[in-house]
Scaffold this motif. Sequence first.
Motif, mmCIF file in Angstrom:
data_model
loop_
_atom_site.group_PDB
_atom_site.id
_atom_site.type_symbol
_atom_site.label_atom_id
_atom_site.label_comp_id
_atom_site.label_asym_id
_atom_site.label_seq_id
_atom_site.Cartn_x
_atom_site.Cartn_y
_atom_site.Cartn_z
ATOM 1 N N SER A 1 7.859 -15.415 35.426
ATOM 2 C CA SER A 1 8.344 -14.292 34.620
ATOM 3 C C SER A 1 9.765 -14.520 34.098
ATOM 4 O O SER A 1 10.070 -14.191 32.953
ATOM 5 C CB SER A 1 8.291 -13.001 35.443
ATOM 6 N N ARG A 2 10.613 -15.105 34.905
ATOM 7 C CA ARG A 2 12.018 -15.293 34.526
ATOM 8 C C ARG A 2 12.156 -16.214 33.302
ATOM 9 O O ARG A 2 12.974 -15.974 32.427
ATOM 10 C CB ARG A 2 12.797 -15.876 35.707
ATOM 11 N N TYR A 3 11.304 -17.277 33.277
ATOM 12 C CA TYR A 3 11.434 -18.252 32.189
ATOM 13 C C TYR A 3 10.218 -18.255 31.267
ATOM 14 O O TYR A 3 10.155 -19.069 30.340
ATOM 15 C CB TYR A 3 11.626 -19.655 32.777
ATOM 16 N N ASN A 4 9.247 -17.364 31.554
ATOM 17 C CA ASN A 4 8.012 -17.323 30.765
ATOM 18 C C ASN A 4 7.337 -18.697 30.699
ATOM 19 O O ASN A 4 7.016 -19.220 29.625
ATOM 20 C CB ASN A 4 8.295 -16.788 29.352
ATOM 21 N N ASP B 1 18.106 -22.258 35.851
ATOM 22 C CA ASP B 1 19.079 -21.536 35.004
ATOM 23 C C ASP B 1 19.940 -22.536 34.234
ATOM 24 O O ASP B 1 20.143 -22.407 33.021
ATOM 25 C CB ASP B 1 19.984 -20.636 35.869
ATOM 26 N N ARG C 1 16.236 -21.044 41.018
ATOM 27 C CA ARG C 1 17.016 -20.318 40.005
ATOM 28 C C ARG C 1 18.266 -21.099 39.616
ATOM 29 O O ARG C 1 18.605 -21.204 38.438
ATOM 30 C CB ARG C 1 17.419 -18.948 40.550
ATOM 31 N N ASN D 1 6.078 -16.436 41.263
ATOM 32 C CA ASN D 1 6.038 -15.270 40.366
ATOM 33 C C ASN D 1 7.343 -15.136 39.593
ATOM 34 O O ASN D 1 7.355 -14.821 38.397
ATOM 35 C CB ASN D 1 5.777 -13.993 41.158
ATOM 36 N N ASP D 2 8.450 -15.381 40.290
ATOM 37 C CA ASP D 2 9.760 -15.266 39.641
ATOM 38 C C ASP D 2 9.944 -16.339 38.572
ATOM 39 O O ASP D 2 10.439 -16.055 37.466
ATOM 40 C CB ASP D 2 10.855 -15.385 40.703
ATOM 41 N N MET D 3 9.544 -17.577 38.867
ATOM 42 C CA MET D 3 9.683 -18.649 37.876
ATOM 43 C C MET D 3 8.862 -18.337 36.627
ATOM 44 O O MET D 3 9.310 -18.543 35.489
ATOM 45 C CB MET D 3 9.223 -19.988 38.480
ATOM 46 N N ASN E 1 8.651 -16.929 44.778
ATOM 47 C CA ASN E 1 9.312 -17.905 43.905
ATOM 48 C C ASN E 1 8.457 -18.242 42.684
ATOM 49 O O ASN E 1 8.960 -18.280 41.551
ATOM 50 C CB ASN E 1 9.635 -19.170 44.694
ATOM 51 N N ASN F 1 13.722 -19.844 46.417
ATOM 52 C CA ASN F 1 13.929 -19.266 45.097
ATOM 53 C C ASN F 1 15.358 -19.470 44.606
ATOM 54 O O ASN F 1 15.579 -19.714 43.409
ATOM 55 C CB ASN F 1 13.581 -17.776 45.143
ATOM 56 N N SER F 2 16.340 -19.385 45.492
ATOM 57 C CA SER F 2 17.731 -19.532 45.036
ATOM 58 C C SER F 2 17.980 -20.932 44.490
ATOM 59 O O SER F 2 18.690 -21.105 43.497
ATOM 60 C CB SER F 2 18.704 -19.220 46.177
#
Length: 314
Positions: A73-76, A32, A28, A69-71, A67, A24-25
């Motif tokens: 939600s973080r970037y829609n 980002d 991101r 799920n984060d991608m 990872n 994930n890091s």
Amino acid sequence: MTASLKAVSPSSKVITHLAHGTKNSEFRWWFDSFFKEGGKTDVIGASFYPYWEGKPYWELMDALSYNLNDMASRYNKNVMVVKVGGHENNPTDTYWTIYETINIVKAVPNGKGTGVFYWEPEAHSNVLPDSYSLGATSEVSTNVLQYTTAIDAFSDVFSGSTPPPLSEEDNLVSNPDFESDGATQNPSGWTTWSNGNDDANYTEAGGYSGSYRLSHWKNKPYQISTYQIKTGLTNGTYTMKAWVKSSGGFKTSQMYVKNFGGTEKNVAIPATNTWTQITITGINVTNGQAEFGFWTDANRNNWINVDYVEFYIN
Ligand SMILES: [Ca+2]
């Protein structure tokens, strides 16, 4: 690049793909910067290769799920696993890698998990110049490939109609698929007893799954037991299964389990040229151990083949 693609094909989706889908890091850090600099994409793609990560798939699933799920939600954005695979010699492991990966992608909230692709399932190391070994085939004869059972995960996970094979995490058998050594006498993980005929006990090409199988055969009479003794078992009810073929004609030819605190249980190995699964149920372990294996008392040229052995607590 995105702008020019949309100019010629407005409905095409653009996927931007990174390796190491569990990290994930890294995702991101890269995305980002990508979005900050005005990058555009419809879908975020990830690779997932437990084999290259050097870890069993079940130790990596939480990180993959986190990872994705984060991608999403973080970037829609929609997310996909655009490359997944496992080693050609371990179809059961690959089956479960695919099966669990699809479940994780399906579980990404708001329907943003949109697909899973196996990268080059049609490959086999024997037929490619670069020996790529993460396809999902076995070589049944020279340059003739057949998909392994790994690929069945794509249908099974949606139909639910076929009971999936046991995951390696739960199977207590060592070297259950006889893939550890290639073609050899006395495969690792298994102990052999014979009446001076250890050469009648060997692995060879032609597995039910993967490339290899266990065989008993000799052009004279022989007695062989190929077995494992497991200690430190949790007391409870166990099941044993294996895929077999046999010439028939034996004095005795059976799969057995004994020394588990109850009376020995066994089942005959049927005379058949088609891979057939045999099962022993209701093995009630009361002394924390068991011996299980395959026993043949053979006439000349009798043979059995065995592959994918399972022993597990219910
Ligand atoms: Ca095998």
